[in-house]
Design an enzyme around this catalytic site. Sequence first.
Site, PDB file in Angstrom:
ATOM      1  N   ARG A  89      -9.119 -69.251   9.749  1.00 58.94           N
ATOM      2  CA  ARG A  89      -7.806 -68.890  10.292  1.00 58.94           C
ATOM      3  C   ARG A  89      -6.933 -70.115  10.480  1.00 58.94           C
ATOM      4  O   ARG A  89      -5.778 -69.986  10.904  1.00 58.94           O
ATOM      5  CB  ARG A  89      -7.995 -68.229  11.643  1.00 58.94           C
ATOM      6  CG  ARG A  89      -7.793 -66.710  11.655  1.00 58.94           C
ATOM      7  CD  ARG A  89      -8.061 -66.238  13.050  1.00 58.94           C
ATOM      8  NE  ARG A  89      -7.514 -64.962  13.386  1.00 58.94           N
ATOM      9  CZ  ARG A  89      -8.207 -63.824  13.387  1.00 58.94           C
ATOM     10  NH1 ARG A  89      -9.443 -63.803  12.984  1.00 58.94           N
ATOM     11  NH2 ARG A  89      -7.640 -62.704  13.798  1.00 58.94           N
ATOM     12  N   ARG A 128      -4.642 -47.953  16.958  1.00 57.60           N
ATOM     13  CA  ARG A 128      -6.010 -47.835  16.438  1.00 57.60           C
ATOM     14  C   ARG A 128      -7.082 -47.702  17.532  1.00 57.60           C
ATOM     15  O   ARG A 128      -6.961 -48.261  18.611  1.00 57.60           O
ATOM     16  CB  ARG A 128      -6.338 -48.956  15.461  1.00 57.60           C
ATOM     17  CG  ARG A 128      -6.558 -50.312  16.023  1.00 57.60           C
ATOM     18  CD  ARG A 128      -6.839 -51.301  14.890  1.00 57.60           C
ATOM     19  NE  ARG A 128      -6.893 -52.656  15.410  1.00 57.60           N
ATOM     20  CZ  ARG A 128      -7.038 -53.732  14.679  1.00 57.60           C
ATOM     21  NH1 ARG A 128      -7.089 -53.648  13.356  1.00 57.60           N
ATOM     22  NH2 ARG A 128      -7.103 -54.929  15.230  1.00 57.60           N
ATOM     23  N   ARG A 162      -9.504 -51.756  21.394  1.00 56.34           N
ATOM     24  CA  ARG A 162      -9.666 -53.186  21.656  1.00 56.34           C
ATOM     25  C   ARG A 162      -8.701 -53.647  22.731  1.00 56.34           C
ATOM     26  O   ARG A 162      -7.532 -53.242  22.749  1.00 56.34           O
ATOM     27  CB  ARG A 162      -9.419 -53.974  20.367  1.00 56.34           C
ATOM     28  CG  ARG A 162     -10.617 -53.978  19.467  1.00 56.34           C
ATOM     29  CD  ARG A 162     -10.337 -54.616  18.140  1.00 56.34           C
ATOM     30  NE  ARG A 162      -9.657 -55.898  18.213  1.00 56.34           N
ATOM     31  CZ  ARG A 162      -9.442 -56.676  17.162  1.00 56.34           C
ATOM     32  NH1 ARG A 162      -9.869 -56.306  15.975  1.00 56.34           N
ATOM     33  NH2 ARG A 162      -8.812 -57.819  17.285  1.00 56.34           N
ATOM     34  N   ARG A 173      -0.471 -62.653  18.621  1.00 51.31           N
ATOM     35  CA  ARG A 173      -1.438 -62.754  17.516  1.00 51.31           C
ATOM     36  C   ARG A 173      -0.698 -62.961  16.188  1.00 51.31           C
ATOM     37  O   ARG A 173      -1.159 -63.711  15.331  1.00 51.31           O
ATOM     38  CB  ARG A 173      -2.309 -61.489  17.457  1.00 51.31           C
ATOM     39  CG  ARG A 173      -3.327 -61.455  18.587  1.00 51.31           C
ATOM     40  CD  ARG A 173      -3.898 -60.071  18.798  1.00 51.31           C
ATOM     41  NE  ARG A 173      -4.762 -59.610  17.750  1.00 51.31           N
ATOM     42  CZ  ARG A 173      -5.083 -58.325  17.561  1.00 51.31           C
ATOM     43  NH1 ARG A 173      -4.599 -57.399  18.357  1.00 51.31           N
ATOM     44  NH2 ARG A 173      -5.869 -57.980  16.587  1.00 51.31           N
TER      45      ARG A 173
HETATM   46  P1  AMP Z   1      -9.927 -60.240  14.856  1.00 51.28           P
HETATM   47  O1  AMP Z   1     -10.940 -59.211  15.199  1.00 51.28           O
HETATM   48  O2  AMP Z   1     -10.218 -60.945  13.568  1.00 51.28           O
HETATM   49  O3  AMP Z   1      -8.515 -59.715  14.943  1.00 51.28           O
HETATM   50  O4  AMP Z   1     -10.041 -61.369  16.005  1.00 51.28           O
HETATM   51  C1  AMP Z   1      -9.799 -61.096  17.360  1.00 51.28           C
HETATM   52  C2  AMP Z   1      -9.534 -62.400  18.110  1.00 51.28           C
HETATM   53  O5  AMP Z   1     -10.682 -63.237  18.031  1.00 51.28           O
HETATM   54  C3  AMP Z   1      -8.409 -63.246  17.551  1.00 51.28           C
HETATM   55  O6  AMP Z   1      -7.127 -62.835  18.040  1.00 51.28           O
HETATM   56  C4  AMP Z   1      -8.784 -64.634  18.065  1.00 51.28           C
HETATM   57  O7  AMP Z   1      -8.507 -64.778  19.441  1.00 51.28           O
HETATM   58  C5  AMP Z   1     -10.302 -64.616  17.910  1.00 51.28           C
HETATM   59  N1  AMP Z   1     -10.732 -65.095  16.578  1.00 51.28           N
HETATM   60  C6  AMP Z   1     -11.313 -64.340  15.584  1.00 51.28           C
HETATM   61  N2  AMP Z   1     -11.571 -65.100  14.500  1.00 51.28           N
HETATM   62  C7  AMP Z   1     -11.126 -66.338  14.801  1.00 51.28           C
HETATM   63  C8  AMP Z   1     -11.073 -67.564  14.071  1.00 51.28           C
HETATM   64  N3  AMP Z   1     -11.518 -67.650  12.800  1.00 51.28           N
HETATM   65  N4  AMP Z   1     -10.536 -68.646  14.683  1.00 51.28           N
HETATM   66  C9  AMP Z   1     -10.085 -68.589  15.956  1.00 51.28           C
HETATM   67  N5  AMP Z   1     -10.077 -67.470  16.695  1.00 51.28           N
HETATM   68  C10 AMP Z   1     -10.599 -66.350  16.130  1.00 51.28           C
END
Ligand code: AMP
Length: 217
Positions: A89, A128, A162, A173
């Site tokens: 990311r 969702r 979530r 985000r």
């Molecule tokens: P996601 O399920 O991929 O939308 O991730 C949910 C949250 O987890 C994100 O908004 C970040 O706070 C954290 N997160 C997930 N993947 C990463 C990553 N590769 N680097 C940093 N934070 C992450």
Amino acid sequence: MKLILLGPPGAGKGTQANYIKSKYNIVQLSTGDMLRTAVNSMSELGLKANEIMKSGGLVDDDIIISMIEERLSKSSDCQNGFILDGFPRTLKQAKALDIMLSKLNKSLDSVIHIKVEEDLLVRRISGRFTCDECGEGYNDYYKKTKIDGICDKCGNDSFIRRADDNEKTFSLRVRSYIEQTEPLIPFYDKKKLLKTIDGSLEFKEVKDSIDAILDKL
Ligand code: AMP
């Protein structure tokens, strides 16, 4: 097959990864899922990550990099291939991934960028929810359960949303995505790995675009 799915929150990375992993029998490595498991188990990592995730920010690069490194190097289930969903990311994560893979004598086959405009993402995210039992995904706007409050797939009657799927956290985000993740698009384009597809279409059309890319690998 070693893939990255890149895209903003709500682009459908998780849904498509779920499809790809069954079709190609490879593992889905979602850093978001790994962090949510840590939060639920109230581990040290989970406690640290929880506040950051709730605020819509990104968890520290070093934590995420070692989490993925551990998974890629120690688990035999990644031998067949993997889909990285939500990682990398940041540019630091992407560069660390290059080093990790070269140490393991592996290389990426493709980076699929699922592009979706922001106004559509808000509805996808705020609507969702998933079945608490089987994990089937639904959406208030696009995919309701056939019988109100009952999972179509397993008949369970409890669902989860979530904590970070709300409009306020969503805009943070998206900002994190634009500022820290979008620079990965030119990064992978220069490496000739990037394929951009239209993620605003229906699931099946997006899936077909992905299949067309994967069939050529
Ligand atoms: P996601 O399920 O991929 O939308 O991730 C949910 C949250 O987890 C994100 O908004 C970040 O706070 C954290 N997160 C997930 N993947 C990463 C990553 N590769 N680097 C940093 N934070 C992450």
